[in-house]
Design a protein around this motif. Sequence first.
Motif, mmCIF file in Angstrom:
data_model
loop_
_atom_site.group_PDB
_atom_site.id
_atom_site.type_symbol
_atom_site.label_atom_id
_atom_site.label_comp_id
_atom_site.label_asym_id
_atom_site.label_seq_id
_atom_site.Cartn_x
_atom_site.Cartn_y
_atom_site.Cartn_z
ATOM 1 N N TYR A 78 0.859 -1.287 0.045
ATOM 2 C CA TYR A 78 -0.086 -0.013 -0.035
ATOM 3 C C TYR A 78 0.949 1.285 0.035
ATOM 4 C CZ TYR A 78 -3.116 3.596 1.640
ATOM 5 O OH TYR A 78 -3.769 4.939 1.730
ATOM 6 N N ARG B 216 -5.404 2.190 9.995
ATOM 7 C CA ARG B 216 -6.447 2.492 8.853
ATOM 8 C C ARG B 216 -5.457 3.221 8.055
ATOM 9 N NH1 ARG B 216 -12.040 2.247 10.043
ATOM 10 N NH2 ARG B 216 -12.340 1.428 12.209
ATOM 11 N N THR B 217 -6.077 2.991 6.389
ATOM 12 C CA THR B 217 -5.672 4.119 5.702
ATOM 13 C C THR B 217 -6.268 5.410 5.979
ATOM 14 O OG1 THR B 217 -7.567 3.369 4.145
ATOM 15 C CG2 THR B 217 -5.255 2.502 3.776
ATOM 16 N N ASP C 183 -8.312 7.267 4.424
ATOM 17 C CA ASP C 183 -9.671 7.345 4.007
ATOM 18 C C ASP C 183 -10.547 6.137 4.557
ATOM 19 O OD1 ASP C 183 -9.016 5.062 2.657
ATOM 20 O OD2 ASP C 183 -9.412 5.680 0.662
ATOM 21 N N SER D 71 -10.753 3.367 4.362
ATOM 22 C CA SER D 71 -11.076 1.832 3.269
ATOM 23 C C SER D 71 -10.332 0.645 3.614
ATOM 24 C CB SER D 71 -10.896 2.405 1.626
ATOM 25 O OG SER D 71 -9.261 2.624 1.618
ATOM 26 N N LYS D 72 -9.158 0.745 4.130
ATOM 27 C CA LYS D 72 -8.518 -0.447 4.671
ATOM 28 C C LYS D 72 -8.001 -0.545 6.101
ATOM 29 C CE LYS D 72 -6.549 -1.507 -0.113
ATOM 30 N NZ LYS D 72 -5.231 -1.917 -0.768
#
Length: 213
Positions: free
Chosen positions: A132, A151-152, A154, A156-157
Amino acid sequence: MEKLITLTAVAAPINVDNLDTDQLMPKQFLRGIDKSGLAKGLLYNHRHLSDGTTNPDFVLNKPGFENTQIILAGPNFGCGSSREHAVWGLMQYGIRAVIAAGFGEIFYSNCFNNGLLAAKVSPQTSAELFEYLSDEDPCKLTINVKDKEIRTEDGSKIWHFDLAERHQTMLLEGLDMLEATMKDIDSIQAFKEKHEKAFPWMSGLAGRYAKNR
């Protein structure tokens, strides 16, 4: 110590296995009698070329990584000698968290004793995070110490990391090792009284031994 509850910051990937404390803080920076000036020595031989000039290819020297606070490292990060200067240097440089699939044992303890998060992840999570992150295009990660999540930016992950309850409490409440121990002072005192009642001949034994030497 400063509390660490959540952290959103640029994460720098350093995909090097067995990056030891000698590389984190070379011996020439251990001459001082205090903790000052160690940011200069952090990863010095990686951040600089043999002639002492800045290495433009090392991630921490690249544009956008000036304010890095999170390092994603290879396995067995901080192995080698027990020098605590490696942790002090990381923190003076501005690093508040290191993510890796494994850490040197003494280094790992030194991290929490100084308020630095050593987030231990699985090899699979480590591989996904390296995939990533980029050493050319800075990305931010958010670390939540209470939920033990990464976490990312945003959201999302989401990945998870291992963290012992004692170390988690030390970070969330800003406690060093002594302060963390003092939280259990009532339990310690209760054990002392119970032990002395069961073994009265041991009460004050250490003091008597020292006095008679």
